[in-house]
Design an enzyme around this catalytic site. Structure first.
Site, PDB file in Angstrom:
ATOM      1  N   TYR A 141      37.459  35.264  31.545  1.00 12.60           N
ATOM      2  CA  TYR A 141      36.897  34.854  32.737  1.00 12.60           C
ATOM      3  C   TYR A 141      35.475  34.161  32.525  1.00 12.60           C
ATOM      4  CZ  TYR A 141      39.916  37.751  35.577  1.00 12.60           C
ATOM      5  OH  TYR A 141      40.916  38.350  36.201  1.00 12.60           O
ATOM      6  N   LYS A 190      46.828  43.764  24.622  1.00 13.30           N
ATOM      7  CA  LYS A 190      48.051  42.800  24.312  1.00 13.30           C
ATOM      8  C   LYS A 190      47.975  42.388  22.827  1.00 13.30           C
ATOM      9  CE  LYS A 190      51.893  41.004  26.050  1.00 13.30           C
ATOM     10  NZ  LYS A 190      52.963  41.831  26.519  1.00 13.30           N
ATOM     11  N   ASP A 223      51.083  45.602  29.515  1.00 12.24           N
ATOM     12  CA  ASP A 223      52.374  45.445  30.406  1.00 12.24           C
ATOM     13  C   ASP A 223      52.792  46.968  30.625  1.00 12.24           C
ATOM     14  OD1 ASP A 223      53.016  45.409  27.588  1.00 12.24           O
ATOM     15  OD2 ASP A 223      54.603  43.779  27.974  1.00 12.24           O
ATOM     16  N   ASP A 247      40.460  43.665  35.406  1.00 15.97           N
ATOM     17  CA  ASP A 247      40.632  43.356  36.944  1.00 15.97           C
ATOM     18  C   ASP A 247      41.934  43.730  37.521  1.00 15.97           C
ATOM     19  OD1 ASP A 247      39.688  41.935  39.209  1.00 15.97           O
ATOM     20  OD2 ASP A 247      40.340  39.988  38.156  1.00 15.97           O
ATOM     21  N   ASP A 251      42.833  46.908  40.160  1.00 16.28           N
ATOM     22  CA  ASP A 251      43.459  46.567  41.760  1.00 16.28           C
ATOM     23  C   ASP A 251      44.708  47.526  41.718  1.00 16.28           C
ATOM     24  OD1 ASP A 251      41.631  45.052  42.508  1.00 16.28           O
ATOM     25  OD2 ASP A 251      42.776  43.576  43.320  1.00 16.28           O
TER      26      ASP A 251
HETATM   27  C1  IPM Z   1      36.448  42.098  41.087  1.00 14.43           C
HETATM   28  C2  IPM Z   1      36.692  40.500  41.685  1.00 14.43           C
HETATM   29  C3  IPM Z   1      36.030  39.564  40.933  1.00 14.43           C
HETATM   30  C4  IPM Z   1      36.442  39.673  39.780  1.00 14.43           C
HETATM   31  C5  IPM Z   1      36.155  38.230  41.522  1.00 14.43           C
HETATM   32  C6  IPM Z   1      35.786  38.274  43.130  1.00 14.43           C
HETATM   33  C7  IPM Z   1      35.296  37.116  40.857  1.00 14.43           C
HETATM   34  O1  IPM Z   1      38.065  40.543  41.725  1.00 14.43           O
HETATM   35  O2  IPM Z   1      35.302  42.371  41.189  1.00 14.43           O
HETATM   36  O3  IPM Z   1      37.409  42.568  40.616  1.00 14.43           O
HETATM   37  O4  IPM Z   1      37.565  39.396  39.279  1.00 14.43           O
HETATM   38  O5  IPM Z   1      35.717  40.237  38.678  1.00 14.43           O
HETATM   39 MG    MG Z   2      39.262  41.943  40.947  1.00 12.86          MG
END
Ligand code: IPM
Ligand code: MG
Length: 356
Positions: A141, A190, A223, A247, A251
């Site tokens: 990132y 990975k 994975d 990230d 989620d």
């Molecule tokens: C998070 C979000 C952010 C990230 C985005 C909005 C830049 O998805 O905090 O997980 O990827 O870090």
């Molecule tokens: Mg995120």
């Protein structure tokens, strides 16, 4: 205690949920005899609209001088044009970098009261309690990127870079957290494909062997981890991983308890102020309707009390209050499963009433 807090409401539902969490902090201050001062600053899309910059210098300065920062969310369709000069998300990435917030803590915990909200079978999710450490200021990132041409076709690249000290510091923090929990740490990479993952793996192994021989340590490929999180989430204690894997995996993991609307996170560096925010985004589809779930942000404020202000009793009081309103049957729309739901305001007031 006196504390200087910066509020970054941001976009979408951000202002509503930060307001809710602020009311909770006010009640905590009153009950426990603290004095919190608040400064509200711009970040994200609203900052682009008002200043042209998703992270105005004024915001950075105020954050630097604060004891802790509470953020709502950034982004929305209004600023989604891929050709735009800048994006709301750039503000979030930059504040993390500017403040050196290299460790993103994302606890994934089941709320017994919401057991039926999980998309997974109760016997699979029972006992799930994972603390993710996502590396937040390095990796792909923040890698060099560019566009060009390959074999006559338009192309783009982005590089993933990790240095040994970057890996060492996040592994150390995660291992220390493990010692305070179930004493188990899983590192996710990975390494079968990526060079930075191989560096990550050998560095983590060395830190664990030299400094944390007592912590039960294992490694899992990213994975496979995506699979294990669905198949046997209760087997994990603390998980440490790089920026992009963290990230994505967090989620995924956030769905285990059933709603993104319940999960807080903390971003910490070496000393300096920490930044606290819900895991969920700005939810533009429900912004301004007063129905967003404020609990993730309220729980983020509990993390703020604990990690930045060292107010453990206060943090636990907030967490208990949240548990109690859930036990009372109060639900915002996202966790109501079609049943009765209450507004952001009613939910926030219910929490403050428990605390008062
Ligand atoms: C998070 C979000 C952010 C990230 C985005 C909005 C830049 O998805 O905090 O997980 O990827 O870090
Ligand atoms: Mg995120």
């Amino acid at each position: 205690m006196k504390a200087n807090l910066v509020l970054l409401p941001g976009d979408g539902i951000g202002p509503e949920i930060v307001e809710s969490a602020k009311s909770v902090l006010e009640v905590v201050a009153k009950r426990f005899g603290h004095e919190f001062q608040y400064t509200s600053c711009l970040i994200g899309g609203i900052a682009i609209d008002e200043t042209g910059d998703p992270l105005p210098q004024e915001t950075v300065d105020a954050c630097r001088q604060s004891d802790a920062i509470l953020l709502g969310a950034v982004g929305g369709p209004k600023w989604d044009d891929p050709n735009a000069k800048t994006r709301p998300e750039a503000g979030l990435l930059r504040i993390r970098k500017e403040l050196g917030l290299f460790a993103n803590l994302r606890p994934i915990k089941m709320f017994d009261e919401l057991a039926d909200a999980s998309p997974l079978r109760p016997d699979i999710i029972k006992g799930t309690d994972i603390l993710f450490f996502r590396e937040l200021t390095g990796g792909i990132y923040f890698g060099q990127s560019g566009t060009g041409e390959v074999d006559g076709h338009e192309s783009a690249y982005q590089s993933m870079v990790y240095s040994v000290p970057e890996v060492e510091r996040i592994v150390r923090l995660a291992a220390k957290a493990a010692q305070g929990r179930d004493n188990r740490l899983t590192s996710v990479d990975k390494a079968n494909v990526l060079e930075p993952s191989r560096l990550w793996r050998r560095t983590a192994a060395r830190v664990m062997a030299d400094e944390f021989p007592d912590v039960q340590y294992d490694v899992v490929l990213v994975d496979a981890m995506a699979m294990h999180l669905i198949n046997r989430p209760a087997d994990f204690d603390v998980v440490v991983t790089g920026n992009m894997f963290g990230d994505i995996l967090t989620d995924e993991a956030s769905m285990l308890p059933g709603s993104l609307g319940m999960l807080p996170s903390a971003s910490l560096g070496d000393g300096g102020p920490g930044l606290y925010e819900p895991i969920h985004g700005s939810a533009p589809d429900i912004a301004g309707k007063g129905i967003a779930n404020p609990l993730a942000t309220i729980l983020a404020s509990a993390m703020l009390l604990r990690h930045s202000l060292d107010l453990n009793e206060e943090a636990s009081a907030v967490e208990s209050a949240v548990q109690e309103v859930l036990a009372d049957g109060l639900r915002t729309a996202d966790i109501a499963r079609g049943g009765d739901s209450v507004s952001t305001e009613v939910m926030g007031q219910a929490v403050t009433a428990k605390l008062a």
